[in-house]
Design a protein around this motif. Structure first.
Motif, PDB file in Angstrom:
ATOM      1  N   PRO A  30       0.841 139.622 133.677  1.00  0.00           N
ATOM      2  CA  PRO A  30       0.841 139.258 135.098  1.00  0.00           C
ATOM      3  C   PRO A  30      -0.190 138.173 135.407  1.00  0.00           C
ATOM      4  O   PRO A  30      -1.228 138.107 134.772  1.00  0.00           O
ATOM      5  CB  PRO A  30       0.488 140.568 135.803  1.00  0.00           C
ATOM      6  CG  PRO A  30      -0.178 141.417 134.781  1.00  0.00           C
ATOM      7  CD  PRO A  30       0.365 141.005 133.451  1.00  0.00           C
ATOM      8  N   LYS A  47      -0.150 141.909 142.793  1.00  0.00           N
ATOM      9  CA  LYS A  47      -0.032 143.331 143.104  1.00  0.00           C
ATOM     10  C   LYS A  47      -0.227 144.183 141.838  1.00  0.00           C
ATOM     11  O   LYS A  47      -0.952 145.177 141.849  1.00  0.00           O
ATOM     12  CB  LYS A  47       1.365 143.584 143.701  1.00  0.00           C
ATOM     13  CG  LYS A  47       1.517 144.883 144.454  1.00  0.00           C
ATOM     14  CD  LYS A  47       2.867 144.925 145.189  1.00  0.00           C
ATOM     15  CE  LYS A  47       3.474 146.309 145.138  1.00  0.00           C
ATOM     16  NZ  LYS A  47       4.873 146.318 145.628  1.00  0.00           N
ATOM     17  N   ILE A  48       0.414 143.757 140.769  1.00  0.00           N
ATOM     18  CA  ILE A  48       0.305 144.511 139.511  1.00  0.00           C
ATOM     19  C   ILE A  48      -1.128 144.429 138.978  1.00  0.00           C
ATOM     20  O   ILE A  48      -1.689 145.419 138.508  1.00  0.00           O
ATOM     21  CB  ILE A  48       1.332 143.984 138.472  1.00  0.00           C
ATOM     22  CG1 ILE A  48       2.758 144.332 138.932  1.00  0.00           C
ATOM     23  CG2 ILE A  48       1.063 144.563 137.085  1.00  0.00           C
ATOM     24  CD1 ILE A  48       3.874 143.660 138.155  1.00  0.00           C
ATOM     25  N   HIS A  61      -3.328 147.607 138.266  1.00  0.00           N
ATOM     26  CA  HIS A  61      -3.659 147.855 136.861  1.00  0.00           C
ATOM     27  C   HIS A  61      -4.549 146.743 136.319  1.00  0.00           C
ATOM     28  O   HIS A  61      -4.108 145.919 135.513  1.00  0.00           O
ATOM     29  CB  HIS A  61      -2.394 147.928 135.999  1.00  0.00           C
ATOM     30  CG  HIS A  61      -1.363 148.878 136.506  1.00  0.00           C
ATOM     31  ND1 HIS A  61      -1.429 150.247 136.281  1.00  0.00           N
ATOM     32  CD2 HIS A  61      -0.242 148.665 137.236  1.00  0.00           C
ATOM     33  CE1 HIS A  61      -0.387 150.826 136.845  1.00  0.00           C
ATOM     34  NE2 HIS A  61       0.356 149.902 137.438  1.00  0.00           N
ATOM     35  N   THR A  66      -4.454 144.987 132.630  1.00  0.00           N
ATOM     36  CA  THR A  66      -3.173 145.216 131.960  1.00  0.00           C
ATOM     37  C   THR A  66      -2.813 144.015 131.090  1.00  0.00           C
ATOM     38  O   THR A  66      -3.138 142.877 131.435  1.00  0.00           O
ATOM     39  CB  THR A  66      -2.034 145.455 132.980  1.00  0.00           C
ATOM     40  OG1 THR A  66      -0.797 145.602 132.261  1.00  0.00           O
ATOM     41  CG2 THR A  66      -1.890 144.280 133.944  1.00  0.00           C
ATOM     42  N   CYS A 109       7.456 143.255 133.975  1.00  0.00           N
ATOM     43  CA  CYS A 109       6.524 142.638 134.906  1.00  0.00           C
ATOM     44  C   CYS A 109       6.691 141.115 134.910  1.00  0.00           C
ATOM     45  O   CYS A 109       6.693 140.475 135.975  1.00  0.00           O
ATOM     46  CB  CYS A 109       5.134 143.081 134.447  1.00  0.00           C
ATOM     47  SG  CYS A 109       3.785 142.235 135.160  1.00  0.00           S
ATOM     48  N   THR A 147       9.805 145.661 136.423  1.00  0.00           N
ATOM     49  CA  THR A 147       8.742 146.547 136.868  1.00  0.00           C
ATOM     50  C   THR A 147       8.472 146.404 138.360  1.00  0.00           C
ATOM     51  O   THR A 147       8.159 147.374 139.053  1.00  0.00           O
ATOM     52  CB  THR A 147       7.429 146.217 136.107  1.00  0.00           C
ATOM     53  OG1 THR A 147       7.736 146.145 134.718  1.00  0.00           O
ATOM     54  CG2 THR A 147       6.374 147.270 136.335  1.00  0.00           C
ATOM     55  N   GLY A 148       8.606 145.157 138.854  1.00  0.00           N
ATOM     56  CA  GLY A 148       8.297 144.895 140.258  1.00  0.00           C
ATOM     57  C   GLY A 148       9.391 145.345 141.200  1.00  0.00           C
ATOM     58  O   GLY A 148       9.234 145.291 142.416  1.00  0.00           O
ATOM     59  N   ASP A 155       9.301 151.864 134.265  1.00  0.00           N
ATOM     60  CA  ASP A 155       7.852 151.882 134.034  1.00  0.00           C
ATOM     61  C   ASP A 155       7.487 152.065 132.570  1.00  0.00           C
ATOM     62  O   ASP A 155       6.311 152.013 132.198  1.00  0.00           O
ATOM     63  CB  ASP A 155       7.190 153.044 134.808  1.00  0.00           C
ATOM     64  CG  ASP A 155       7.241 152.818 136.293  1.00  0.00           C
ATOM     65  OD1 ASP A 155       7.349 151.641 136.695  1.00  0.00           O
ATOM     66  OD2 ASP A 155       7.192 153.810 137.041  1.00  0.00           O
TER      67      ASP A 155
END
Lengths: 456, 456
Positions: free
Chosen positions: B189, B198-199, B203, B206, B212, B316-317, B331
């Motif tokens: 990301p 946001k991700i 996280h 990550t 993602c 994922t989003g 997920d």
């Protein structure tokens, strides 16, 4: 006629060469013999057999037989990745807007990523046939070491590779490929040999050179029962094995009635160039046809264009025979650029003699111009070329652009020796503007000539 | 007959497919439509055109036409690296001492190193035809991103790649290849998108995932005038384009009167498998022939063998349409092993429906066994296989060994999707005994299923 020419010409199995072609048989002036570095007398077969397999020694010394049959076992192995395609570079021609017709013989479609496999399997085969346990060699950029590892894995021969230390450290993936194929890989210079220890003592912190790795590999071969040394370029036997490239190229062109005007190959030790041009050179020597034949070398390591034609050591440790060749001196170490496999100080004695006798031209190019050509080629032809091969691409493009000016529809054939997957560090330097375009001065080159051995 | 079968079968140019084959036209139960994630209603063409090029939307929705003509421009591009060879694995057969006949369709002989180029050029072509400025995409292991970069360079389209951060960092050379082809590559990301920010906030630290990166690429495509999103697997259109693999394979087999008993492909999102099996599956559905068709997936990411057949998010989003497919939950992030491009949580809806309807089998294999097969294959067949492809090699070898036990002379065809030059870190882990063979527990898999969207 043109309509029927495929985009990529693949020979049928029954059209593939059954013999290698030995240019020496047709040469007017034969290449000078290898000399014993101590006595300065021509190396006898017996002397050479301490280093090389017996059958390869015969091939090394054979200036008579024009054709030498390729053993069936080697032909079977060749089938794994040959014939290699002869590709018409339509997209490149279009991009350049040239009336020239450009073809390239692509040798990179095998895991070694280059033409080196053609001689590796031959040398490994003869070692196996002689009942040897294994072979030793050196590798610089890593193509030859990979190729030899593949051949040895196939034949279940042990393979000890001395890899120039700087490559060993900068190219861990190359090392790992050799490991997949079961080879042992030692960074050179190393503590495992006398010559390695001597070089380390004299030059602590050295990152090695091809000449130095050769010395180590030869020492181990000579000192280990059941082992011989093998070499991926320079030698007469290598030119012989690599002639399969040129023979396939010529067969593919002949099949469609195409006659090349210009043949271009990159040149380090000469293995690809010698192979690519072999049958064409044969015709030229015999007066049956004429071709412009161009060797392309890096400006940083200009053996042909700025070296001298003289007897010299093939290695840094001075344990190998002397060869008469175009050389920069056995101590010469080129600038740390990415000419990769083209960094050898000498040149094939066969090619050296042919160049000396006027049968071919040579030119040198700087790295940035080489990578510009590489990227241009990659974008339109799809293949990511090796830096070595891109020397030939550069000159092929230059010749095609000359045709654009003159309007001539010349047919250009060049050797695309391999792929650049393991050379992305070099591409990165190019993109970041960090490519080293250093050209040695005349004074620097003169210095290395002082160490040439005296031969009457 | 056998005498005349070449070691490698290359089709002639006039034997190459002129149309793609669309399995959906013959399927009894069509794949379920993509759903709008908000309304849960089937996505209309208009809705899909916000994300994808118009002509690709038509292909995505086309369940009727069995054959769709390959535009001449794409066929010209295919000529740069196609036909790919169908190779008889004589050396592997000999090594295994099996009566089975093993063939593999090798898609790795192009710079992207895989079959991904087949769909990349098609998607880029339609984007160019629509007058777009560029495309966005995601890439995990990097094959798709490389392939798309190559296609975009050829057509002079802009190409923005979101690369899973862990791959971006661990595979700088992949990144550099994309740069050679002029693509911009962003680790995902990233801060460049809403969904990325946001991700990252949820996280921190990550290393990203394919799901993602998809979300980010889609967001940029939808929000940038003149851009659309393209995807290298899963979609119906990708199965269509990749059918060129199977069509060539079938043409090559038919040419020599060879009928396969077992067809094996590795499966991540299903792009290679769907392409390889397409025409064979067509015959099977129509009752004209029978074949065992086996999907091989990593035990660490077992969508077919341990997933559920349900509607799920593709990313994922959760910005992408819902697809009905075998899924582990959007997920799901597999263990950090080297299944590379086979780490996607879902599976092609077309293949999912066919599997659900009993037309094919699926099996899963652990990484160590995959790399054992990879190394065995490399040593005898010469090609250094990609980890993805080696899943298929593993099962091909297992099936050939069963033939050895039973004495059956079955004909096995498998897809060798690509080469492993950029995966030497994985080979190194294997050699060093550090390969991660983790298999998720039932409890772990159950947890990810809780987030499946509710669809009536």
């Amino acid at each position: 006629m043109t309509e029927k020419i495929p985009y990529k010409i693949y020979l049928e199995e029954d059209e593939m060469p059954k013999s290698w072609y030995n240019m020496r048989a047709d040469m007017v002036n034969k290449p000078a013999p290898l000399l014993n570095p101590a006595t300065k007398k021509p190396m006898s077969a017996e002397e050479l057999e301490a280093v090389f397999c017996s059958e390869l020694v015969q091939q090394e010394l054979d200036n008579e037989n024009a054709y030498i049959e390729i053993p069936q076992e080697i032909r079977d192995f060749y089938k794994m990745y040959r014939p290699s395609p002869l590709v018409r570079a339509y997209c490149l021609e279009k991009k350049l807007d040239t009336p020239a017709k450009i073809y390239y013989k692509f040798e990179g479609n095998n895991t070694s990523g280059s033409h080196k496999l053609n001689s590796a399997i031959a040398q490994a085969y003869y070692a196996k046939k002689q009942g040897l346990k294994g072979v030793t060699t050196e590798t610089g950029a890593g193509q030859w070491g990979t190729a030899l590892s593949m051949a040895c894995a196939y034949l279940e021969l042990d393979c000890k590779v001395y890899m120039v230390k700087v490559s060993y450290e900068q190219k861990p993936f190359r090392r790992e490929v050799m490991r997949v194929y079961g080879a042992s890989v030692t960074p050179s210079p190393s503590e495992t040999t006398q010559v390695g220890r001597k070089i380390l003592a004299a030059h602590p912190g050295t990152t090695g050179s091809l000449g130095c790795a050769i010395s180590e590999a030869v020492e181990v071969a000579v000192g280990t029962p059941g082992y011989r040394y093998v070499l991926g370029s320079v030698l007469n036997q290598v030119m012989l094995h690599q002639s399969v490239i040129g023979l396939e190229t010529k067969a593919a062109l002949d099949k469609y009635g195409i006659k090349p005007d210009i043949i271009i190959g990159c040149a380090g030790g000469g293995s690809n160039l010698g192979g690519l041009i072999a049958p064409f050179m044969g015709e030229k020597i015999r007066g049956e046809a004429d071709y412009r034949i161009i060797a392309v070398e890096p400006a940083s390591c200009p053996s042909f264009t700025r070296g001298v034609f003289a007897y010299d050591f093939c290695d840094t440790g001075m344990v190998c025979p002397l060869a008469k060749m175009y050389t920069l001196g056995s101590d010469f170490i080129p600038a740390a650029n990415h000419a990769g496999g083209l960094r050898y100080h000498g040149m094939s004695p066969v090619l050296s003699q042919l160049y000396h006798d006027g049968y071919m031209e040579a030119t040198s190019v700087t790295q940035t111009r080489v990578f510009e050509a590489a990227e241009q080629f990659a974008r339109v032809e799809g293949i990511l070329p090796a830096p070595e091969s891109s020397h030939a691409i550069r000159v092929a493009i230059d010749e095609a652009l000359k045709c654009k000016e003159t309007g001539e529809e010349k047919t250009i054939v060049f050797g695309l020796t391999g792929t650049g997957y393991f050379d992305m560090v070099a591409y990165e330097k190019f993109h970041d503007g960090n490519m080293d375009d250093y050209i040695p001065t005349d004074e620097e080159l003169a210095k290395f000539r002082l160490n040439l051995p005296k031969v009457d």
